[in-house]
Design a protein around this motif. Sequence first.
Motif, PDB file in Angstrom:
ATOM      1  N   TRP A  20      -9.849  -0.736  -1.692  1.00  0.00           N
ATOM      2  CA  TRP A  20     -10.502   0.531  -0.992  1.00  0.00           C
ATOM      3  C   TRP A  20      -9.599   2.086  -1.411  1.00  0.00           C
ATOM      4  O   TRP A  20      -8.963   1.893  -1.109  1.00  0.00           O
ATOM      5  N   TRP A  22     -14.048   5.856   4.226  1.00  0.00           N
ATOM      6  CA  TRP A  22     -13.520   5.155   3.239  1.00  0.00           C
ATOM      7  C   TRP A  22     -14.982   4.447   1.746  1.00  0.00           C
ATOM      8  O   TRP A  22     -16.007   4.851   2.670  1.00  0.00           O
ATOM      9  N   GLU A  77      -9.182   5.760  -0.129  1.00  0.00           N
ATOM     10  CA  GLU A  77     -10.082   6.919   1.226  1.00  0.00           C
ATOM     11  C   GLU A  77     -10.176   8.093   0.788  1.00  0.00           C
ATOM     12  O   GLU A  77      -9.243   9.103  -0.224  1.00  0.00           O
TER      13      GLU A  77
END
Length: 428
Positions: free
Chosen positions: A84, A72, A86
């Motif tokens: 955030w 992440w 991924e």
Amino acid sequence: MEGFNSNNQKAYLSLRVETKVPADNSKSLWEEIRTTGHHPTRRSYHSAVMWGDKMVIYGGQDLKEGPQSGMWMIEISQFDQGDWEEMKIPDIGPLCRHTAVLKGDLMYLFGGTNSHREFNRTLVYNLRTLQHREIVPDNPQIPPALDSHSACLYEDGTAAWMIIFGGYSIGERTNNVYLLNLNTEKWKQAKISNGPEPRSNHSAIIYRDHMYIFGGTSDEGEKLNDLWRLDLRTYAWENVVGIGNVPSGRSGHSAIVFMGHMILFGGMKDITKETNDMYSYNFATSEWVMFQYEHQIKDPVSNEQLEEFKKSRISPNKHANPPKSPMIKKSTAELSPGQSTMRKNTDSSPPDTINPKKKKTLYEGPPCQTSGRIRARPPHPRDGHSAVYSGNIMIIFGGDRHQMPFNDCYVYFLVENTIKTPINIPLS
């Protein structure tokens, strides 16, 4: 002292705290970072590096759900942050209690465990292209399988090195030092003697051709508070005796370097006794300063939410075979003397590809879906978190308290005067 009774003593001590001992102002330098959207699940004992303005985390463990996989990334600057993200990388299976160092765009991961076996592999991720590969050593001095060790990046003008110290190796704690030349990708073991006792979950930093090791857990399960310095030119160890307010023994804490000081945050002092206090160590004077005492922070969930969550996890037949956690904290950090840390494979899947089934969790993210920063909010007491820094900010992510992991994120504004100013614990 004649006429100096208990009431006078309390008044004197109260006056001393108010007039001569500075208040703990470090709380105002904290900000909690809240983001909306997709975010990492709760975890501890992951790895983290700072790549420009971006913090990159990898793996980790939730003690109830098992080791985690994946990478992440979040961009954090002094006054702002993004969301955030991924990263799309091949799934190599869950990994925790490993280490990571960054050299340019390359992140080097070493060791760790998936709760069933430990590794001694070195993975290299290009953070710009997200391509990865494994370093296949061709010399016999490769470290054994390790977890709960430390890793530092050291550059001596001729090469860049990843330095590995301590940790678990096949059920025993070690105090060995291994170096990986990042130019040639060859390992070597440092020939040293009279160094620190074997330990795990300690901290390690580099400052001016020296590696400093603090704390960790000993073979007897004791929380250590000794400080050792390794001269990386001669490989000679020295036990450094500090002055001032030396931190209590702890493991799973974090350490960074700022303005000629080592900054310690948090860690575990004893079973179910985590802390969020902060200390600085002056490399020039060997003086320790406590500049933030332990703050108790209100939990992000209410008692009603907690009870509802507990009920949701009870199966219809609570006496049926309950699922066993693939990793419990005591098996990797708090063993009694003589206990083995060999992880038993209770799954029929190949150990390198185990991906624990996800279950409902209580605290999947920030306590409210708002984006921004909450000022003057320090983190909960915790261990197994990560700390990275960029300029004058330190970023704390994750960790756990009483076996409850977090996925929260905080920024601390480092101020030279604050870290040099000792404070006292308030009178109860």
